[in-house]
Scaffold this motif. Sequence first.
Motif, PDB file in Angstrom:
ATOM      1  N   SER A  11       0.797  -1.237   0.000  1.00 25.29           N
ATOM      2  CA  SER A  11       0.000   0.000   0.000  1.00 25.29           C
ATOM      3  C   SER A  11       0.826   1.283   0.000  1.00 25.29           C
ATOM      4  N   SER A  12       2.130   1.196   0.216  1.00 29.13           N
ATOM      5  CA  SER A  12       2.983   2.370   0.004  1.00 29.13           C
ATOM      6  C   SER A  12       4.419   1.924  -0.183  1.00 29.13           C
ATOM      7  N   GLY A  13       5.227   2.804  -0.716  1.00 28.29           N
ATOM      8  CA  GLY A  13       6.646   2.507  -0.856  1.00 28.29           C
ATOM      9  C   GLY A  13       7.294   2.375   0.511  1.00 28.29           C
ATOM     10  N   TYR A  14       6.884   3.230   1.400  1.00 23.57           N
ATOM     11  CA  TYR A  14       7.429   3.203   2.761  1.00 23.57           C
ATOM     12  C   TYR A  14       7.167   1.842   3.405  1.00 23.57           C
ATOM     13  N   ALA A  15       5.927   1.396   3.324  1.00 22.15           N
ATOM     14  CA  ALA A  15       5.568   0.092   3.899  1.00 22.15           C
ATOM     15  C   ALA A  15       6.319  -1.040   3.194  1.00 22.15           C
ATOM     16  N   ASN A  41      20.775   6.677   2.137  1.00 22.84           N
ATOM     17  CA  ASN A  41      19.566   5.973   1.701  1.00 22.84           C
ATOM     18  C   ASN A  41      18.306   6.592   2.315  1.00 22.84           C
ATOM     19  N   HIS A  42      17.192   6.365   1.642  1.00 23.28           N
ATOM     20  CA  HIS A  42      15.898   6.883   2.088  1.00 23.28           C
ATOM     21  C   HIS A  42      15.533   6.387   3.495  1.00 23.28           C
ATOM     22  N   ALA A  43      14.806   7.209   4.223  1.00 24.68           N
ATOM     23  CA  ALA A  43      14.423   6.900   5.604  1.00 24.68           C
ATOM     24  C   ALA A  43      13.712   5.553   5.724  1.00 24.68           C
ATOM     25  N   SER A  44      12.913   5.194   4.721  1.00 22.52           N
ATOM     26  CA  SER A  44      12.174   3.933   4.803  1.00 22.52           C
ATOM     27  C   SER A  44      13.116   2.730   4.754  1.00 22.52           C
ATOM     28  N   ILE A  45      14.258   2.887   4.108  1.00 20.16           N
ATOM     29  CA  ILE A  45      15.261   1.815   4.080  1.00 20.16           C
ATOM     30  C   ILE A  45      15.914   1.708   5.457  1.00 20.16           C
ATOM     31  N   ALA A  87      20.541   0.016  -1.560  1.00 18.30           N
ATOM     32  CA  ALA A  87      20.798   1.422  -1.884  1.00 18.30           C
ATOM     33  C   ALA A  87      19.673   1.999  -2.740  1.00 18.30           C
ATOM     34  N   ASP A  88      19.549   3.310  -2.693  1.00 19.10           N
ATOM     35  CA  ASP A  88      18.701   4.022  -3.650  1.00 19.10           C
ATOM     36  C   ASP A  88      19.355   3.887  -5.032  1.00 19.10           C
ATOM     37  N   SER A  89      18.562   3.863  -6.079  1.00 22.25           N
ATOM     38  CA  SER A  89      19.114   3.889  -7.437  1.00 22.25           C
ATOM     39  C   SER A  89      19.548   5.313  -7.751  1.00 22.25           C
ATOM     40  N   ILE A 110      17.669  -2.788  -4.618  1.00 20.85           N
ATOM     41  CA  ILE A 110      17.793  -1.396  -5.059  1.00 20.85           C
ATOM     42  C   ILE A 110      16.406  -0.741  -5.056  1.00 20.85           C
ATOM     43  N   ASP A 111      16.361   0.457  -4.496  1.00 22.31           N
ATOM     44  CA  ASP A 111      15.121   1.233  -4.398  1.00 22.31           C
ATOM     45  C   ASP A 111      15.026   2.153  -5.615  1.00 22.31           C
ATOM     46  N   GLU A 112      14.062   1.886  -6.491  1.00 26.50           N
ATOM     47  CA  GLU A 112      13.956   2.618  -7.755  1.00 26.50           C
ATOM     48  C   GLU A 112      12.901   3.722  -7.751  1.00 26.50           C
ATOM     49  N   ALA A 113      12.633   4.257  -6.570  1.00 26.95           N
ATOM     50  CA  ALA A 113      11.626   5.324  -6.464  1.00 26.95           C
ATOM     51  C   ALA A 113      11.865   6.449  -7.471  1.00 26.95           C
ATOM     52  N   HIS A 114      13.134   6.833  -7.655  1.00 23.46           N
ATOM     53  CA  HIS A 114      13.419   7.987  -8.511  1.00 23.46           C
ATOM     54  C   HIS A 114      14.103   7.613  -9.822  1.00 23.46           C
ATOM     55  N   SER A 115      14.101   6.321 -10.167  1.00 22.19           N
ATOM     56  CA  SER A 115      14.727   5.957 -11.447  1.00 22.19           C
ATOM     57  C   SER A 115      13.728   5.464 -12.480  1.00 22.19           C
ATOM     58  N   GLY A 133      10.222  -0.449  -5.779  1.00 20.07           N
ATOM     59  CA  GLY A 133       9.831   0.836  -6.355  1.00 20.07           C
ATOM     60  C   GLY A 133       8.553   1.348  -5.725  1.00 20.07           C
ATOM     61  N   THR A 134       8.189   2.547  -6.107  1.00 20.06           N
ATOM     62  CA  THR A 134       6.957   3.135  -5.588  1.00 20.06           C
ATOM     63  C   THR A 134       6.003   3.453  -6.739  1.00 20.06           C
ATOM     64  N   LEU A 135       4.731   3.505  -6.419  1.00 19.52           N
ATOM     65  CA  LEU A 135       3.717   3.861  -7.416  1.00 19.52           C
ATOM     66  C   LEU A 135       3.262   5.306  -7.239  1.00 19.52           C
ATOM     67  N   SER A 136       4.055   6.091  -6.493  1.00 23.33           N
ATOM     68  CA  SER A 136       3.609   7.444  -6.138  1.00 23.33           C
ATOM     69  C   SER A 136       4.471   8.541  -6.734  1.00 23.33           C
ATOM     70  N   LYS A 137       5.406   8.184  -7.607  1.00 22.72           N
ATOM     71  CA  LYS A 137       6.268   9.242  -8.150  1.00 22.72           C
ATOM     72  C   LYS A 137       6.013   9.387  -9.646  1.00 22.72           C
ATOM     73  N   THR A 138       6.894   8.836 -10.481  1.00 25.94           N
ATOM     74  CA  THR A 138       6.578   8.885 -11.914  1.00 25.94           C
ATOM     75  C   THR A 138       5.209   8.262 -12.173  1.00 25.94           C
ATOM     76  N   VAL A 191      -0.584   5.507  -5.866  1.00 23.92           N
ATOM     77  CA  VAL A 191       0.027   5.310  -4.561  1.00 23.92           C
ATOM     78  C   VAL A 191       0.266   3.818  -4.403  1.00 23.92           C
ATOM     79  N   GLY A 192       1.295   3.472  -3.624  1.00 23.27           N
ATOM     80  CA  GLY A 192       1.619   2.063  -3.445  1.00 23.27           C
ATOM     81  C   GLY A 192       3.101   1.829  -3.661  1.00 23.27           C
ATOM     82  N   GLY A 193       3.523   0.613  -3.353  1.00 23.74           N
ATOM     83  CA  GLY A 193       4.920   0.249  -3.570  1.00 23.74           C
ATOM     84  C   GLY A 193       4.983  -1.169  -4.100  1.00 23.74           C
TER      85      GLY A 193
END
Length: 403
Positions: free
Chosen positions: A117-121, A143-147, A186-188, A215-220, A246-251, A255-257
């Motif tokens: 339900s979120s990238g953080y989760a 790295n991102h706080a959620s990591i 790591a973050d991408s 690898i966390d692809e939130a921003h890639s 990855g997350t479903l809330s950026k590009t 919402v979601g991960g």
Amino acid sequence: MDFHNTDDAVTRRIKAMSDRLTYLRTSDLYFYNQPVEEILGGAKVRVRGREMGMYASYSYLGLVGHPRINEAAKKAVDKFGTGTNGVRTLAGTLTIHNELEETIANFKHAESAITYSSGYATNLSVISTMMGRGDYVFSDKINHASIVDGCLMSGAEFRRFRHNDMEHLEGLLKNAPEDVSKLVIADSVFSMDGDIIDLPKVVELCRKYHAWLMIDEAHSVGVLGGKGTGIEEHFNLYGAIDIKMGTLSKTIPSVGGYVAAKKEIVDYLRHASRAYIFSAALPPAQAAAANEAFKVILDEPWRIVRLTENTKQFIGGLKSMGFDTLLTETAIVPVLCGEDDTAFAMTREAQHNDVFVLPVVSPAVQEGLARLRATVTAAHDPSEIERAMDVIGEAGKKLGLIK
Ligand SMILES: *Cc1c(COP(=O)(O)O)cnc(C)c1O
């Protein structure tokens, strides 16, 4: 009547925050939590009644409000309603969830995918499900706080390597016992700095020291690779990452991960990760919107070309004015300010001139490295970017950041 101890640690923490916020608000230095009143076209928004250029959005390809994506969401509401019948494991799974996971797996060149339900989760749950006491997890310092939270929650030995410093990572891997499970994470694209993890070297080290790689692809996603599929495409290293998060809330404007990985890993997570088992399924509209968005990215590659051009213009322009933009190569463009209050003042100057940009200060970044964290998207027009840079330039001169 207040029964709390008026001088305990909690009371002091709340008071310290309250004092800081009061100071910022009365000095016109507080710009967080402002409601956007209307999304206008071309990366413009209305805030406090004013039309502003949006330079703080994660919608890197400008997909928020895309007609095809809106339509998919509306259709899903008509078909399934607005909620689900609970968690995925029990009655919550809909055909649209399985479609979405198949779309993600294809997009990410993976066997399978699972959504949360979120990238953080996702980070919290996946890291703490993969790793446990006695295992070793190696995490980039920024790295991102959620990591970070996921690593702490796992109870594993937590080792942090200096930002993108592969020698330091190797030293830490070498020092860990040979017979323990290891995960490098790591973050991408780093979410505060905009630079890219040295994937080829990380992969080499993971193979050498028998470590799993996440690898966390939130921003890639939508940002790296000619097709926008992310960091494996960027380095032509398909299949190199064990766990592509990855997350479903950026590009992706929803919402979601998610995690894309081998079938066995996804099956394991589906039956062991608590955020999947104990938290409700994605709402139908959000699942359908995300599903359509991945398809739009592949169907409209011009958006990636446009983002790349805009990114070059924005970074190049700010650098030539004399700003320090760290090592960014992507749509996240830090404009280094130094002290927190300088970053707040830069924000005030920018927003008073209708450029919507926001500051990032400690503890989100190291003290003394406060910054404007500007983003550029495919929806910006080159002439708008030029104007935004003029505004930021004037502000930088006024505050003595550049000459
Ligand atoms: C935004 C972000 C997340 C969290 O994603 P949400 O879907 O917003 O919860 C995780 N990792 C990174 C690197 C992010 O930037």
